[in-house]
Enzyme design. Structure first.
Site, PDB file in Angstrom:
ATOM      1  N   HIS A  59       0.835  -1.201   0.000  1.00  0.00           N
ATOM      2  CA  HIS A  59       0.000   0.000   0.000  1.00  0.00           C
ATOM      3  C   HIS A  59       0.871   1.253   0.000  1.00  0.00           C
ATOM      4  CE1 HIS A  59      -3.647  -2.307   1.007  1.00  0.00           C
ATOM      5  NE2 HIS A  59      -4.327  -1.179   0.929  1.00  0.00           N
ATOM      6  N   ARG A  83      -1.402   2.704   7.184  1.00  0.00           N
ATOM      7  CA  ARG A  83      -1.216   1.267   7.361  1.00  0.00           C
ATOM      8  C   ARG A  83      -0.793   0.932   8.794  1.00  0.00           C
ATOM      9  NH1 ARG A  83      -4.263  -0.831   4.590  1.00  0.00           N
ATOM     10  NH2 ARG A  83      -3.150  -2.762   4.169  1.00  0.00           N
ATOM     11  N   HIS A 120       0.284  -3.153   9.392  1.00  0.00           N
ATOM     12  CA  HIS A 120       1.698  -3.065   9.053  1.00  0.00           C
ATOM     13  C   HIS A 120       2.496  -2.516  10.223  1.00  0.00           C
ATOM     14  CE1 HIS A 120       2.357  -4.309   4.957  1.00  0.00           C
ATOM     15  NE2 HIS A 120       1.255  -3.687   4.588  1.00  0.00           N
TER      16      HIS A 120
END
Length: 313
Positions: free
Chosen positions: A211, A244, A250
């Site tokens: 992303h 994220r 993440h």
């Protein structure tokens, strides 16, 4: 233009998840809280805006299943890179932090402290940023650009970003498979902003963040096409990656290396004549669109500005 690609293959059992794209669902407003530690959240009182954000489209309802995953690899599509020019992130990125190291402790803190953002406008923005389909991705940069960007009115830009994505996916996939790092929510019940996609995300690696790679790459392209808006666009690219961490899918270091990976991919793409020609077409398109395009919703822009002012890093 919606990207349709095959699912990212799972890695070894007990390892990790993909940066595969995530389900979006409208969250109920919650009470803004302040996480402990060095990354304290200093919200600007945007909780009353959540119903308005739903109305104006910051939160996108619906589900992005793994079978319709913009971070998967479309074998039938050709990107800008050749085998000889495709970068290899397993060679230019450092390895992810190991358990017990100071870098892993920093990653742990970023994950635990941002769990306090559940239900806040920043959580809603992270949920919206999880959708990498064409129009949500372009719209995410509308406030930074100063006008609404969508694929219907910017087809050359949309095609450019799509082909860029197709070009970058192989390196992202091989890097995730190489390091097969578990995501921060694996092995615990801490909330993530895309709960419906938890099982899918648990099937492939966290490092580096795909992303973030795509968001930073898109920001770099737009900053070049709209140089007078470069500061705001790159700031939004940074926030896009930070989403994220806020989302809980993440680690901080996944995101940091996602920025580096995106920058590397875009630098390499500039060596391709077709990429440069497509950039020229997109530049002309945006120059024509800009004077007449509608302005972005200022309530959404206020949320993005507050997120930029309060980084979780």
């Amino acid at each position: 233009m919606t990207l349709h690609m095959d699912a990212i293959p799972p890695v070894s059992a007990g390892s990790s998840q993909a940066d595969g794209n995530v389900a979006l669902s409208v969250r109920s407003p919650g009470v803004t809280t302040r996480p402990a530690g060095r990354r304290g959240w200093q919200g600007i009182g945007l909780r009353p805006l959540l119903p308005a954000l739903v109305a104006c489209g910051l939160l996108t309802a619906g589900l992005c299943h793994a079978a319709d995953d913009p971070l998967s690899d479309p074998a039938q599509e050709k990107g800008y890179f050749t085998p000889a020019t495709q970068p290899d992130a397993t060679r230019f990125l450092p390895p992810p932090p190991q358990p017990g190291t100071a870098r892993q402790a920093t990653d742990d803190h970023a994950f635990t402290s941002t769990r306090a953002l559940v239900g806040t406008p920043r959580w809603a923005l992270a949920t919206s940023d999880a959708d990498l389909h064409q129009d949500p991705l372009l719209h995410a940069f509308s406030c930074a650009a100063g006008f609404v960007i969508d694929s219907a009115h910017a087809p050359h830009l949309a095609a450019l970003v799509h082909k860029m994505d197709v070009s970058e996916i192989p390196d992202m996939k091989s890097s995730k498979a190489y390091w097969h790092r578990p995501r921060p929510f694996v092995g615990n019940s801490q909330p993530i902003c895309t709960e419906a996609d938890r099982a899918h995300l648990a099937t492939s690696g966290a490092y580096p963040s795909g992303h973030t790679m795509l968001g930073w790459s898109t920001a770099l392209i737009l900053a070049e096409l709209l140089p007078d808006r470069a500061t705001a666009i790159m700031q939004r690219g940074r926030v896009f990656g930070e989403s994220r961490i806020v989302c809980g899918v993440h680690w901080e270091s996944d995101v940091q290396e996602g920025y580096l990976m995106g920058a590397t991919e875009i630098a390499a793409l500039h060596g391709n004549a077709d990429f440069r020609a497509d950039m020229d077409a997109a530049r002309s398109e945006l120059a024509a669109l800009r004077p007449t395009a509608p302005k972005p919703d200022q309530r959404s822009c206020a949320v993005e500005a507050d997120a930029a002012a309060h980084s979780p890093l």
